[in-house]
Design an enzyme around this catalytic site. Structure first.
Site, PDB file in Angstrom:
ATOM      1  N   HIS A  15      -4.344 -15.442   9.101  1.00  0.00           N
ATOM      2  CA  HIS A  15      -3.509 -14.255   8.909  1.00  0.00           C
ATOM      3  C   HIS A  15      -4.002 -13.052   9.704  1.00  0.00           C
ATOM      4  CE1 HIS A  15      -1.440 -16.532   5.927  1.00  0.00           C
ATOM      5  NE2 HIS A  15      -2.516 -16.661   5.179  1.00  0.00           N
ATOM      6  N   PRO A  73       0.835  -1.214   0.000  1.00  0.00           N
ATOM      7  CA  PRO A  73       0.000   0.000   0.000  1.00  0.00           C
ATOM      8  C   PRO A  73       0.869   1.264   0.000  1.00  0.00           C
ATOM      9  CG  PRO A  73      -0.607  -1.494   1.800  1.00  0.00           C
ATOM     10  CD  PRO A  73       0.658  -2.013   1.211  1.00  0.00           C
ATOM     11  N   GLU A  74       0.513   2.198  -0.860  1.00  0.00           N
ATOM     12  CA  GLU A  74       1.193   3.489  -0.917  1.00  0.00           C
ATOM     13  C   GLU A  74       0.194   4.562  -0.475  1.00  0.00           C
ATOM     14  OE1 GLU A  74       3.294   4.003  -4.655  1.00  0.00           O
ATOM     15  OE2 GLU A  74       3.513   1.848  -4.894  1.00  0.00           O
TER      16      GLU A  74
END
Ligand SMILES: [Zn+2]
Length: 298
Positions: free
Chosen positions: A94, A2-3
């Protein structure tokens, strides 16, 4: 990974669910998430905290509490957050942490690669922590060509590497650096300090445009990223160069090429983004390639 556009999308979706809510119960199942601190201890500290704001700085998500403390979340490679109104559903191997809010809803943190971090900071610790790690916010008005130019001064590193450095500009990663350099018609391997003032101006504008395009489409979903309400980003359908090796440039029709720059796979247009500075100027005045396969800009 993710940016800025993905983290900003997460922030926008989470904000209305979190602000004003209290962390009732916190479970942290993975010691890596909060190390060197103990998961149980961090969870206990978080319980009872009431959220006053959800902010973002670069790729950091900041949950601010009324107490003045802040939870600094970095999603790294594969971290994601999910808000669920009525239970989280089936067990997920997860899932690394779950926060139960005082309205009965849950916020779950999932991370396959486990590089993400949660750091609880005491009042007054946040600004000094971020100051040494992240540069200017590219979407703020204070992010100008002059400011970017100052950051690039004297740097021999390729512009791609300079832009991946979070202290140059906050929030850019591999995708949006490639997209911004294509928009600005600058070769990723150009030494940062050799950019002319007009190129820095173009690059500044291109960074803002590339990021805004990403936010407008709720980020890019390539593998793990999804929004906290379970949605997918749509930016991946609009990439101009990223991941498009061999496909025609939407500006000139030349096949997009892939190289390595700044240690990362890098996509660019060999015609629009020339490496030689002199040749760059020449390419602007010469005619475009005469090819029948030229595609119009979409
Ligand atoms: Zn091109």
């Amino acid at each position: 990974m993710p940016e800025l556009p993905e983290v900003e999308t997460i922030r926008l979706v989470l904000e209305p669910h979190l602000v004003g809510r209290r962390f009732d119960r916190v479970e942290i199942n993975d010691p890596r998430l909060v190390r060197p601190f103990e998961p149980m201890a961090v969870a206990a500290e978080l319980e009872g905290e009431r959220v006053s704001a959800v902010d973002r700085r670069g790729k950091y998500l900041i949950v601010r509490f009324e107490s003045g403390r802040a939870l600094l979340i970095h999603l790294r490679m594969t971290g994601s957050l999910r808000h669920a109104q009525g239970g989280l559903g089936a067990d997920d191997p997860h899932r690394r942490a779950v926060v139960k809010l005082d309205d009965g809803s849950d916020v779950a943190y999932r991370d396959v690669r486990r590089f993400g971090t949660w750091l609880l900071l005491e009042p007054g610790e946040l600004d000094p922590y971020l100051e040494t790690r992240v540069g200017g916010e590219p979407l703020e008005r204070t992010f100008t060509a002059r400011r970017l130019g100052e950051r690039l001064e004297g740097r021999r590193a390729p512009i791609k590497a300079a832009l991946l450095d979070q202290r140059t500009v906050a929030g850019l990663g591999n995708i949006y650096v490639d997209e911004a350099l294509w928009r600005a018609s600058i070769h990723p391997l150009r030494p940062a300090a050799t950019l002319a003032p007009d190129e820095v101006t173009r690059l500044t504008r291109s960074i803002k445009e590339a990021l805004k395009a990403g936010i407008a489409r709720q980020g890019a979903t390539l593998r793990d990223y999804s929004t906290p309400d379970g949605g997918r980003g749509r930016m991946q359908d609009r990439f101009r160069v990223y991941g498009r090796a061999g496909r025609p440039c939407t500006r000139c029709g030349t096949p997009i090429d892939k190289i390595r720059a700044g240690g990362r796979g890098t996509w660019y247009c060999p015609f629009c983004q020339r490496l030689d500075v002199g040749g760059y100027a020449a390419s602007r005045s010469s005619s475009r390639p005469s090819r029948s396969s030229r595609h119009s800009s979409v």
